[in-house]
Design a protein around this motif. Structure first.
Motif, short mmCIF file in Angstrom:
data_model
loop_
_atom_site.label_atom_id
_atom_site.label_comp_id
_atom_site.label_asym_id
_atom_site.label_seq_id
_atom_site.Cartn_x
_atom_site.Cartn_y
_atom_site.Cartn_z
N SER A 163 0.83 -1.21 0.00
CA SER A 163 0.00 0.00 0.00
C SER A 163 0.86 1.26 0.00
N GLN A 164 1.93 1.26 0.79
CA GLN A 164 2.83 2.40 0.82
C GLN A 164 3.54 2.58 -0.52
N ASP A 165 3.92 1.48 -1.15
CA ASP A 165 4.56 1.54 -2.45
C ASP A 165 3.61 2.14 -3.49
N GLY A 166 2.37 1.69 -3.51
CA GLY A 166 1.38 2.23 -4.43
C GLY A 166 1.06 3.68 -4.14
N PHE A 167 0.99 4.03 -2.85
CA PHE A 167 0.73 5.42 -2.47
C PHE A 167 1.87 6.32 -2.94
N ALA A 168 3.09 5.84 -2.84
CA ALA A 168 4.23 6.63 -3.31
C ALA A 168 4.14 6.87 -4.81
N LEU A 169 3.70 5.86 -5.56
CA LEU A 169 3.52 6.04 -7.01
C LEU A 169 2.47 7.10 -7.30
N ALA A 170 1.36 7.06 -6.57
CA ALA A 170 0.26 7.97 -6.83
C ALA A 170 0.53 9.38 -6.32
N ALA A 171 1.18 9.51 -5.17
CA ALA A 171 1.32 10.81 -4.54
C ALA A 171 2.57 11.58 -4.93
N PHE A 172 3.68 10.91 -5.13
CA PHE A 172 4.93 11.60 -5.35
C PHE A 172 5.29 11.73 -6.82
N GLY A 173 4.36 11.53 -7.69
CA GLY A 173 4.63 11.72 -9.10
C GLY A 173 4.83 10.40 -9.80
N LYS A 174 4.42 10.37 -11.04
CA LYS A 174 4.48 9.14 -11.81
C LYS A 174 5.81 8.99 -12.54
N LYS A 175 6.51 10.07 -12.71
CA LYS A 175 7.77 10.03 -13.42
C LYS A 175 8.90 10.37 -12.46
N GLN A 176 10.07 9.82 -12.69
CA GLN A 176 11.21 10.06 -11.81
C GLN A 176 11.55 11.54 -11.74
N PHE A 177 11.43 12.25 -12.84
CA PHE A 177 11.78 13.67 -12.86
C PHE A 177 10.91 14.47 -11.90
N THR A 178 9.61 14.21 -11.86
CA THR A 178 8.73 14.98 -10.98
C THR A 178 8.93 14.64 -9.52
N ARG A 179 9.44 13.46 -9.22
CA ARG A 179 9.71 13.09 -7.83
C ARG A 179 10.83 13.94 -7.23
N PHE A 180 11.76 14.36 -8.06
CA PHE A 180 12.92 15.07 -7.57
C PHE A 180 12.90 16.56 -7.89
N MET A 181 11.77 17.06 -8.38
CA MET A 181 11.69 18.45 -8.77
C MET A 181 11.84 19.40 -7.58
N THR A 182 11.09 19.20 -6.51
CA THR A 182 11.17 20.12 -5.36
C THR A 182 12.51 20.03 -4.64
N PRO A 183 13.12 18.85 -4.45
CA PRO A 183 14.46 18.86 -3.86
C PRO A 183 15.49 19.58 -4.74
N LEU A 184 15.35 19.46 -6.05
CA LEU A 184 16.28 20.16 -6.94
C LEU A 184 16.12 21.67 -6.84
N ILE A 185 14.90 22.12 -6.66
CA ILE A 185 14.67 23.56 -6.48
C ILE A 185 15.32 24.04 -5.19
N SER A 186 15.20 23.26 -4.12
CA SER A 186 15.83 23.62 -2.85
C SER A 186 17.35 23.68 -2.98
N ILE A 187 17.91 22.72 -3.68
CA ILE A 187 19.36 22.73 -3.90
C ILE A 187 19.75 23.93 -4.75
N GLY A 188 18.92 24.27 -5.71
CA GLY A 188 19.17 25.46 -6.53
C GLY A 188 19.17 26.74 -5.70
#
Length: 165
Positions: A19-44
């Motif tokens: 359930s947690q694995d499926g929730f992560a797919l649904a909530a944190f973005g379907k593509k790898q790029f969108t999963r890391f967008m906000t951390p990349l902005i913070s690093i920027g």
């Protein structure tokens, strides 16, 4: 596939990890790029602060970027999983039997004895992770199917090929 008999029929109960694995797919973005967008902005933001220098206003940018990065990590890896686990246990989501049947022109979903029918054209997004598959329909309903529910590789291949566009 015929309309009389389903080409694939699965019945399963999700455990907490799936359930947690499926929730992560649904909530944190379907593509790898969108999963890391906000951390990349913070690093920027932090890099911009380093560029401006620590003597002036740059140190505030570095602190702000670090704060956002830590806040995102706490939310993603501690708070949201903790809340999800609490809700999973409280509402006993793992004790409800779910099912999916694939026919030639539609898919039937079974949850707690109720049946819902969807055309394949109603599938908005299909994603796969280590433990589960996630199917999102046009009405924003999300279905999580564990990979362990498949009896053999042929069934799993049929399932994947049905929903991939």
């Amino acid at each position: 596939m015929t309309d009389q008999q389903p080409a694939l029929a699965l019945r399963y109960q999700l455990n907490l990890e799936e359930s947690q694995d499926g929730f992560a797919l649904a909530a944190f973005g379907k593509k790898q790029f969108t999963r890391f967008m906000t951390p990349l902005i913070s690093i920027g933001i932090m890099l911009w602060g380093i560029y401006l220098g620590f003597a002036g206003v740059g140190r505030y940018y570095v602190a702000l970027g670090a704060f956002f990065l830590v806040l995102q990590a706490v939310m993603r890896y501690w708070f949201l999983p903790m809340v999800f686990k609490r809700q999973f246990v409280k509402y006993q989501l793992g004790k409800s039997e779910q099912g999916i049947e694939l026919f030639q022109d539609h898919v039937e979903l079974y949850v707690n004895g109720r049946k819902q029918v969807f055309a394949y054209s109603a599938v908005r997004h299909f994603a796969s992770s280590d433990l589960t598959y996630m199917i999102e329909f046009n009405n924003r309903m999300v279905v999580i199917v564990p990979k362990r529910a498949f009896a053999n590789a042929a069934d799993q291949s049929l399932f994947e090929n049905t929903f991939k566009k």
